[in-house]
Design a protein around this motif. Structure first.
Motif, PDB file in Angstrom:
ATOM      1  N   ASP A   3       0.606  -1.100   0.018  1.00  0.00           N
ATOM      2  CA  ASP A   3      -0.116   0.071   0.113  1.00  0.00           C
ATOM      3  C   ASP A   3       1.004   1.283   0.026  1.00  0.00           C
ATOM      4  OD1 ASP A   3      -2.972  -0.910   0.399  1.00  0.00           O
ATOM      5  OD2 ASP A   3      -1.690  -2.150   1.833  1.00  0.00           O
ATOM      6  N   VAL A   4       0.713   2.322  -0.936  1.00  0.00           N
ATOM      7  CA  VAL A   4       1.300   3.386  -1.118  1.00  0.00           C
ATOM      8  C   VAL A   4       0.325   4.580  -0.869  1.00  0.00           C
ATOM      9  CG1 VAL A   4       3.100   4.837  -2.605  1.00  0.00           C
ATOM     10  CG2 VAL A   4       2.880   2.068  -2.715  1.00  0.00           C
ATOM     11  N   THR A   5       0.840   5.681  -0.082  1.00  0.00           N
ATOM     12  CA  THR A   5       0.069   6.935   0.105  1.00  0.00           C
ATOM     13  C   THR A   5       0.996   7.868  -0.023  1.00  0.00           C
ATOM     14  OG1 THR A   5      -1.675   8.213   1.268  1.00  0.00           O
ATOM     15  CG2 THR A   5       0.158   6.837   2.461  1.00  0.00           C
ATOM     16  N   PHE A   6       0.296   9.303  -0.374  1.00  0.00           N
ATOM     17  CA  PHE A   6       1.553  10.509  -0.241  1.00  0.00           C
ATOM     18  C   PHE A   6       0.975  11.442   0.921  1.00  0.00           C
ATOM     19  CE2 PHE A   6       1.346   9.001  -4.542  1.00  0.00           C
ATOM     20  CZ  PHE A   6       2.650   8.983  -5.126  1.00  0.00           C
ATOM     21  N   ALA A  11      -1.148   7.392   6.068  1.00  0.00           N
ATOM     22  CA  ALA A  11      -0.283   6.044   6.060  1.00  0.00           C
ATOM     23  C   ALA A  11      -0.307   5.511   7.420  1.00  0.00           C
ATOM     24  CB  ALA A  11       1.081   6.289   5.543  1.00  0.00           C
ATOM     25  N   VAL A  12      -0.191   6.400   8.427  1.00  0.00           N
ATOM     26  CA  VAL A  12      -0.082   5.743   9.965  1.00  0.00           C
ATOM     27  C   VAL A  12      -1.477   5.393  10.045  1.00  0.00           C
ATOM     28  CG1 VAL A  12       0.153   6.532  12.320  1.00  0.00           C
ATOM     29  CG2 VAL A  12       1.833   7.384  10.577  1.00  0.00           C
ATOM     30  N   THR A  13      -2.731   5.675   9.739  1.00  0.00           N
ATOM     31  CA  THR A  13      -3.856   5.509  10.033  1.00  0.00           C
ATOM     32  C   THR A  13      -4.165   4.150   9.527  1.00  0.00           C
ATOM     33  OG1 THR A  13      -4.611   7.660  10.342  1.00  0.00           O
ATOM     34  CG2 THR A  13      -6.409   5.824  10.024  1.00  0.00           C
ATOM     35  N   LEU A  14      -3.761   4.058   8.107  1.00  0.00           N
ATOM     36  CA  LEU A  14      -3.933   2.771   7.091  1.00  0.00           C
ATOM     37  C   LEU A  14      -3.087   1.689   7.826  1.00  0.00           C
ATOM     38  CD1 LEU A  14      -5.352   2.275   4.862  1.00  0.00           C
ATOM     39  CD2 LEU A  14      -3.407   2.701   3.279  1.00  0.00           C
ATOM     40  N   LEU A  23       3.750   2.187   2.699  1.00  0.00           N
ATOM     41  CA  LEU A  23       4.809   3.146   2.522  1.00  0.00           C
ATOM     42  C   LEU A  23       4.154   4.443   1.987  1.00  0.00           C
ATOM     43  CD1 LEU A  23       7.675   3.368   1.243  1.00  0.00           C
ATOM     44  CD2 LEU A  23       6.902   2.860  -0.881  1.00  0.00           C
ATOM     45  N   SER A  24       4.738   5.259   2.822  1.00  0.00           N
ATOM     46  CA  SER A  24       4.511   7.102   2.889  1.00  0.00           C
ATOM     47  C   SER A  24       5.364   7.598   2.077  1.00  0.00           C
ATOM     48  CB  SER A  24       4.174   7.586   4.100  1.00  0.00           C
ATOM     49  OG  SER A  24       3.989   8.725   3.727  1.00  0.00           O
ATOM     50  N   LEU A  25       5.342   8.116   0.940  1.00  0.00           N
ATOM     51  CA  LEU A  25       5.924   8.874  -0.220  1.00  0.00           C
ATOM     52  C   LEU A  25       5.694  10.457  -0.046  1.00  0.00           C
ATOM     53  CD1 LEU A  25       5.868   6.755  -3.309  1.00  0.00           C
ATOM     54  CD2 LEU A  25       7.876   6.816  -1.578  1.00  0.00           C
ATOM     55  N   PRO A  26       6.644  11.241  -0.054  1.00  0.00           N
ATOM     56  CA  PRO A  26       6.372  12.740   0.136  1.00  0.00           C
ATOM     57  C   PRO A  26       5.348  13.159  -1.140  1.00  0.00           C
ATOM     58  CG  PRO A  26       8.827  12.336  -0.084  1.00  0.00           C
ATOM     59  CD  PRO A  26       8.159  10.984  -0.407  1.00  0.00           C
ATOM     60  N   LEU A  27       4.728  14.056  -0.750  1.00  0.00           N
ATOM     61  CA  LEU A  27       3.640  14.591  -1.798  1.00  0.00           C
ATOM     62  C   LEU A  27       4.460  15.162  -2.890  1.00  0.00           C
ATOM     63  CD1 LEU A  27       0.629  15.615  -2.363  1.00  0.00           C
ATOM     64  CD2 LEU A  27       1.382  17.801  -1.028  1.00  0.00           C
ATOM     65  N   SER A  28       5.600  15.561  -2.994  1.00  0.00           N
ATOM     66  CA  SER A  28       6.165  16.025  -4.099  1.00  0.00           C
ATOM     67  C   SER A  28       6.483  15.221  -5.123  1.00  0.00           C
ATOM     68  CB  SER A  28       7.329  17.137  -3.589  1.00  0.00           C
ATOM     69  OG  SER A  28       8.447  16.039  -2.935  1.00  0.00           O
ATOM     70  N   LEU A  29       6.555  13.608  -4.748  1.00  0.00           N
ATOM     71  CA  LEU A  29       6.888  12.755  -5.672  1.00  0.00           C
ATOM     72  C   LEU A  29       5.709  12.201  -6.605  1.00  0.00           C
ATOM     73  CD1 LEU A  29       9.112  10.439  -3.800  1.00  0.00           C
ATOM     74  CD2 LEU A  29       9.783  12.405  -5.065  1.00  0.00           C
ATOM     75  N   ALA A  60      12.421   4.862   1.278  1.00  0.00           N
ATOM     76  CA  ALA A  60      11.093   4.754   0.768  1.00  0.00           C
ATOM     77  C   ALA A  60      11.450   4.389  -0.929  1.00  0.00           C
ATOM     78  CB  ALA A  60      10.373   5.920   0.835  1.00  0.00           C
ATOM     79  N   LEU A  61      12.226   4.839  -1.494  1.00  0.00           N
ATOM     80  CA  LEU A  61      12.355   4.631  -3.111  1.00  0.00           C
ATOM     81  C   LEU A  61      12.971   3.244  -3.092  1.00  0.00           C
ATOM     82  CD1 LEU A  61      13.304   8.141  -4.203  1.00  0.00           C
ATOM     83  CD2 LEU A  61      11.259   7.104  -4.557  1.00  0.00           C
ATOM     84  N   VAL A  62      13.867   2.790  -2.176  1.00  0.00           N
ATOM     85  CA  VAL A  62      14.687   1.417  -2.191  1.00  0.00           C
ATOM     86  C   VAL A  62      13.413   0.228  -2.308  1.00  0.00           C
ATOM     87  CG1 VAL A  62      16.121   0.004  -1.064  1.00  0.00           C
ATOM     88  CG2 VAL A  62      16.778   2.102  -1.563  1.00  0.00           C
TER      89      VAL A  62
END
Length: 91
Positions: A3-6, A11-14, A23-29, A60-62
């Motif tokens: 599961d991936v979120t920005f 992400a913590v709630t999920l 996996l929480s990615l920065p919004l800018s990505l 996160a990207l790895v």
């Protein structure tokens, strides 16, 4: 499946609700040229994440790259909130 979120809060709630890593990615990505995600330059990673902690972005990207290379399924979560709508893919 990964599961991936920005959104870090979501992400913590999920993660709490699903009882599995999210996996929480920065919004800018969410937007831009995806080839920039192949960089290992810490300064560039910090710029991409709009933060000074490039290590978190790199980790996160790895994880994301590993999942993709293994042919894993990615489930990207989004909402109707403005920060999520830029990452939506429509057909």
């Amino acid at each position: 499946m990964m599961d991936v979120t920005f959104n870090l809060t979501f992400a913590v709630t999920l993660q709490h609700e699903l009882h599995q890593p999210v996996l929480s990615l920065p919004l800018s990505l969410q937007i831009g040229d995806l080839t920039r995600l192949t960089t290992d330059d810490p300064a560039q990673l910090a710029i991409m994440s709009h933060s000074t902690d490039a290590t978190v972005v790199k980790q996160a990207l790895v994880i994301l790259k590993s999942q993709v290379e293994q042919g894993g399924v990615l489930r990207v979560w989004w909402s109707t909130m403005p920060d999520d709508s830029t990452g939506c893919v429509s057909s």
